[in-house]
Design a protein around this motif. Structure first.
Motif, mmCIF file in Angstrom:
data_model
loop_
_atom_site.group_PDB
_atom_site.id
_atom_site.type_symbol
_atom_site.label_atom_id
_atom_site.label_comp_id
_atom_site.label_asym_id
_atom_site.label_seq_id
_atom_site.Cartn_x
_atom_site.Cartn_y
_atom_site.Cartn_z
ATOM 1 N N CYS A 99 -9.779 -20.192 -4.535
ATOM 2 C CA CYS A 99 -11.028 -20.951 -4.355
ATOM 3 C C CYS A 99 -11.612 -22.223 -4.513
ATOM 4 N N SER A 104 -15.216 -13.864 -6.457
ATOM 5 C CA SER A 104 -15.367 -13.093 -6.900
ATOM 6 C C SER A 104 -14.969 -11.972 -8.445
ATOM 7 N N CYS A 105 -13.542 -13.270 -8.338
ATOM 8 C CA CYS A 105 -12.923 -13.316 -9.785
ATOM 9 C C CYS A 105 -13.924 -13.103 -10.622
ATOM 10 N N CYS A 123 -13.952 -13.346 -1.844
ATOM 11 C CA CYS A 123 -12.937 -14.005 -2.346
ATOM 12 C C CYS A 123 -12.035 -14.681 -1.114
ATOM 13 N N HIS A 126 -6.073 -15.895 2.205
ATOM 14 C CA HIS A 126 -5.930 -14.589 2.108
ATOM 15 C C HIS A 126 -5.934 -13.615 3.283
ATOM 16 N N CYS A 145 -6.891 -17.716 -9.237
ATOM 17 C CA CYS A 145 -5.180 -17.519 -8.088
ATOM 18 C C CYS A 145 -5.013 -18.868 -7.687
HETATM 19 S S1 SF4 Z 1 -12.329 -14.718 -6.061
HETATM 20 FE FE1 SF4 Z 1 -9.872 -15.120 -5.178
HETATM 21 S S2 SF4 Z 1 -9.906 -16.561 -3.997
HETATM 22 FE FE2 SF4 Z 1 -11.241 -16.911 -6.070
HETATM 23 S S3 SF4 Z 1 -9.995 -16.643 -7.287
HETATM 24 FE FE3 SF4 Z 1 -10.589 -14.510 -7.865
HETATM 25 S S4 SF4 Z 1 -8.794 -14.073 -6.585
HETATM 26 FE FE4 SF4 Z 1 -8.406 -15.880 -6.202
#
Ligand code: SF4
Ligand code: SF4
Ligand code: SF4
Ligand code: FES
Lengths: 155, 327, 488
Positions: free
Chosen positions: B18, B93-94, B166, C164, B15
């Protein structure tokens, strides 16, 4: 017989407690009560020791179904641990259902040391039920299996 | 070109949060700049993909890789960067466990695409679906192929370290940057391969400052339907909080802000299957021995699998790429 | 037929891909702008408790998670038919204003702005944030970092997390703010106003007072006479968090104004089989392809669209800038896409002013930030203005509040058709009889940056980062020339 026409023999894992259900199974064995050989039994000290991870590992490792068994409510050697097992079981069943694993593939069975015959019969019945379900299909999504949260505990 | 160690950061199906989290280390970013040659980082500089291809294997010292493996393109870049990097960090996390996009593993690709192309505002009289290769009058044009399940990074390439969250908290990113720089200068030692870095070894509950008693509940609640006590453990108040199975490292950020931990730091140390651990934890707070009542209490938990695998479905025992492939 | 592929580096980069086909005469026959990814939020949010939507949809985009958090929060309020208490609304809008100021700053200084500050002819290597800092001074670089820090601090104070946020729930928020925090937020907001004014001055000094730049802005190359969309308050002033959706026509007159819940009567999404992204358009005007004019349903949703769609700004300093904007550019509406950069700075000032207004509101520290919903959940729509366009979330639930259906029209998606048109126009004017002008890459990239496309929302790439490569092929598909944007 070719590979395709062989009848499906489900692979099943059964978790028993040391004090009641394992003895029931033992008794069934000793007295040569017949039950389907599909279930591999794993003995825990108490059903309360059943970590849901064991069940998930069994499915991930190729089991088509899992049996959880313990002493009748009130009879647990460690007082109330089988109630804990029951709570876990109900929640686990719901989660598995959402993960695409039919409710019929996991069963809770209470059996006392004296209930060898009942134990044998229930296992045979369970094997037939799972045989009817067919092999576990990993590609099924939760939308494709019937949602079922009604509980049925045997014996 | 200087002979400073080389740094790369890349996003696959991510997304972008990160990357923002890394930018949010603010002035510390200058330390990264001072210690490394930033050779590849699409968000911050022109991405010289061809240059990466031309590099020696292992030439990149540190690669932070975020995002899941949603399509064949993602996998291709993951393999390339693995080859070129000495230290490959599964970042966020992804990459580590699939994260929210991994919830797609509850469904099939067909269900996913069908849904997107039949919404109420979709004008699709011919019921079209995207084609990976499409012949226009002028020629054929192509787009990548979606994977049947979303995969984690380590289901595609070998990974040296895991950095959960995340996104990962910026103070944790800063600490990891310091550690790597110190290690490069021989002043610290890197943890053993396969370790989780930039996080704690206990659970979010351990970091949480809310008051705890023996947890027993007669009903699960929903956060919007009550005024929660700001001092008391949320799970004790019946609010489904994932703190008991989630790795520490964020300073229990969400419970401190009045919200339940939704589990973004992934499984705590030693946890094999995150959801299985939460089943045990949630089942143990239920205050009942009666089957009917237990099930009635469980009815209050409207989406247990979503609750327990919110971030971890792609990394779970039962819905990861491995299990899905068994077919 | 000759074919040109503009691929962000290669198809392996996953950012988006442009194909340009030439006809027999060597002029542009068609262009395709493809989006390579689909993550399936509309599918996998089904089955989840609706109060999780503000948390789940955050992860659509880490650049504007606040926008998704807010659109989702408003949608879940609507699902539960609950009225958020004034303090709850104001806290959310305060968070959102601080976010806006931060996001617009990032874009102007780091992503889109460098084209102007450094000049479009500057080497690409210098057209980035470092180049900007070198040109305008380290002190400004420090200010930019400070602005981003302040913005994130406010987001974290109210939203619980920097990226987030986690505090918005049906009926309000899980927490409020203390008087101490309020003071801090106010101080940061006052600084933000100064920063915004300073940024407008930078724009004025570097861009507006330079005739070449001004000509570039008012030039024809990125002009499309489309419809414009934006959220407005009851006085038709811009509002980012709440209000009605207003759409003006290419003539600048109001075409329609509707309640968020009625969006589906007005917006539809066209499907093409060669991309994973859909093309929204005005349903009652109709999809006529990638063309502008009053008969084409193509609309734009960006800072410029919001300025065009509104009658003004709700804060005094921003209003003065708004007036200057239109008097300089020759009245409403402004169709020139490069003016989006300027419009963005005016919005930055508005966001900062609104930030202070809300931080000094006597209700903001009240503990009354959450109303417990009492109605049975059903269905609800939430619309906010994301920095990159109007953002719509629509959920349906069962009586337990479990999601049964989801529809999302995300910010950047609104602009998919107009961006495609800008690309085609740039290609049309720079490719003649098979000759490809070297400026093509530049112009395509500038078009992108103006829209600030965040395909993070649709896929994952960050705004403005579109390193491009154009391969020109002969009729047999053999490459005869390669143009590269990035430096060696
Ligand atoms: S871990 Fe969370 S912040 Fe990072 S890319 Fe995935 S959804 Fe986005
Ligand atoms: S369950 Fe949640 S609220 Fe309770 S102690 Fe753990 S993290 Fe804190
Ligand atoms: S409390 Fe839980 S969800 Fe919140 S940041 Fe920490 S690990 Fe993530
Ligand atoms: S000892 Fe048999 S269930 Fe506990």
């Amino acid at each position: 017989m070719t590979e395709e026409t062989k009848p499906f023999e489900p692979v099943m894992i059964g978790f028993t407690c040391n004090w009641c259900s394992y003895r029931a199974a033992d008794m069934a064995g000793i007295s040569r009560m017949k039950y389907a050989p599909n279930v591999r039994l794993i003995r825990l000290m108490c059903s309360g020791r059943l970590d849901p991870t064991f069940v998930f590992k069994a499915f991930a490792g190729g089991a088509d179904a899992v049996l959880v068994s313990g002493c009748h409510p009130g009879d647990c050697h460690y007082a109330t641990q089988n109630y804990k097992a029951m709570r876990r079981f109900y929640l686990m069943k719901r989660v598995l259902n959402q993960l695409g694993i039919e409710s019929g593939r996991i069963k809770l069975l209470w059996a006392s040391a004296a209930e060898g015959q009942i134990f044998a019969n229930e296992i045979t019945k369970f094997v037939e039920e799972v045989r009817a379900l067919g092999p576990l299909n990993w590609n099924k999504t939760s939308a494709e299996i019937p949602v079922e949260t009604k509980e049925e505990v045997t014996a | 070109m200087s002979n400073k160690p080389k740094f790369a950061m890349y996003w696959a199906a991510s997304c972008g949060g990160c990357e923002i989290a890394v930018l949010n280390i603010h002035e510390k970013i200058l330390d990264v700049d001072a210690a490394f040659d930033v050779v590849f980082w699409p968000v911050a500089m022109d991405a010289k993909y061809k240059d990466v291809e031309a590099m020696q294997d292992g030439e990149i010292t540190l690669c932070l890789f975020n995002g899941g493996m949603r399509n064949d393109e993602n996998e291709h870049v993951a393999r390339l960067l693995r080859k070129k990097s000495k230290i490959m960090v599964s970042f966020g996390s992804c990459a580590c466990e699939g994260c929210i996009p991994g919830l797609a593993n509850f469904s099939s690709i067909k269900e996913m695409v069908d849904t997107a192309f039949t919404t109420i505002t979709t004008d699709n009289p011919d019921n079209l679906r995207p084609q990976t290769s499409y012949a226009m009058p002028e020629g054929i044009i192509t787009i990548p192929t979606l994977n049947t399940v979303l995969k984690t990074l380590d289901q595609v390439v070998d990974v040296d370290y895991y950095m959960p969250g995340c996104p990962p908290e910026s103070h944790q990113i800063a600490a990891v940057v310091d550690l790597v720089i110190a290690a490069l200068n021989g002043k610290a030692e890197l943890p053993p391969k396969g370790a989780t870095i930039g996080a704690g070894n206990s659970t979010v509950c351990d970091e949480c400052t809310r008051k705890r008693h023996e947890k027993t509940i007669k009903a699960f609640g929903r956060i919007q339907l009550t005024h929660t006590d700001p001092e008391l453990c949320l799970l004790e108040q019946g609010i489904p909080c994932n703190g008991p199975a989630t790795r520490s490292g964020c300073n229990a950020r969400c419970p401190s802000a009045g919200a339940q931990c939704i589990g973004c730091y992934g499984p705590a140390e030693g946890v094999v299957d995150y959801g299985a651990r939460l089943i045990a934890a949630f089942a143990s707070v239920i205050d009942s021995d009666k089957p009917d009542e237990i099930n009635q209490i469980l009815d209050g938990l409207v989406d247990p699998a979503g609750q327990f695998y919110r971030f971890n479905l792609a990394g779970s025992l039962l819905r990861s790429s491995k299990s899905a492939q068994k077919g | 037929m000759q074919r040109i592929t503009i691929d962000p580096i290669t198809r392996l980069e996953g950012h988006g891909k442009i194909e340009i086909f030439l006809n027999e005469e060597g002029n542009v026959a068609n262009t395709y702008f493809q989006i390579p990814e689909l993550r399936g939020f509309e599918r996998f949010c089904v089955g989840r408790p609706v109060e999780e939507m503000p948390l789940l949809t955050n992860r659509i985009c880490g650049v504007c998670p606040e926008a998704h958090h807010m659109a989702a929060a408003k949608a879940v309020d609507a699902v539960y038919h609950v009225e958020v208490p004034p303090t709850g609304k104001k806290l959310r809008e305060l968070l959102y204003s601080a976010f806006y100021a931060t996001d617009h700053t990032t874009h102007f200084y780091a992503l889109g702005g460098p084209d102007f500050i450094m000049g479009p002819d500057a080497p690409v290597a210098e057209r980035n944030i470092l180049g900007v800092i070198h040109k305008v001074g380290l002190e400004i670089g420090g200010k930019v970092i400070q602005m981003r820090k302040y913005g994130h601090t406010v987001v974290e104070m109210i939203g619980g997390r920097k990226v987030h946020p986690c505090t918005s729930i049906p009926g309000g928020l899980t927490k409020g703010i203390t008087e101490e925090q309020r003071k801090e937020i106010e101080t940061m907001g006052r600084w933000a106003i100064e920063f915004a004014q300073f940024s407008l001055k930078v724009f004025n000094d570097i861009v507006l007072s330079n005739k070449a730049y001004l000509d570039l802005i008012v030039g024809d190359i990125y002009t499309h006479k489309t419809y414009y969309m934006g959220l407005v308050d009851e006085n038709n002033r811009i509002n980012f968090y709440d209000g009605k959706v207003r759409i003006v026509g290419p003539d600048g007159k109001e075409y329609i104004k509707y309640e968020p819940k009625d969006y589906a009567a007005h917006i539809a999404e066209h499907v093409e089989p060669w991309t994973y992204l859909k093309f929204p358009y005005l349903k009652n005007v109709g999809w006529k392809g990638f063309v502008d004019g009053p008969d084409s349903g193509v609309y734009m949703a960006t800072p410029l669209s919001r300025l065009n769609a509104a009658d003004g700004m709700a804060t005094p300093l921003a209003q003065a800038e708004y007036e200057k904007f239109y008097s300089t550019l020759g009245g409403k509406p402004v169709h020139q896409r490069l003016a989006i950069h300027w419009a963005r700075l005016i919005e930055l000032l508005y966001a900062a002013e609104r930030w202070v207004e809300l931080a000094t509101d006597p209700e903001i520290t009240s503990p009354d930030f959450h109303a417990i919903p009492t109605a049975t959940p059903t269905e609800g729509v939430g619309i906010v203005e994301a920095p990159r366009g109007t953002l719509t979330h629509h959920y349906w639930t069962d009586e337990r509040g479990v999601v049964t259906k989801v529809n999302l029209i995300v910010g950047t998606t609104n602009n998919y058709a107009p961006i495609t048109m800008s690309i085609k126009k740039a290609a049309d004017s720079l490719i003649k009889k098979g000759n490809v002008n070297e400026g093509l890459l530049n112009m395509v990239e500038m078009a992108f940056r103006a829209y600030d496309p965040c395909f993070g929302c649709a896929t994952h790439s960050l705004p403005g980062q579109m390193p491009l490569e154009i391969t020109i092929r002969d009729t047999d598909g053999n490459p005869i020339d390669v143009l590269k944007q990035f430096c060696e």
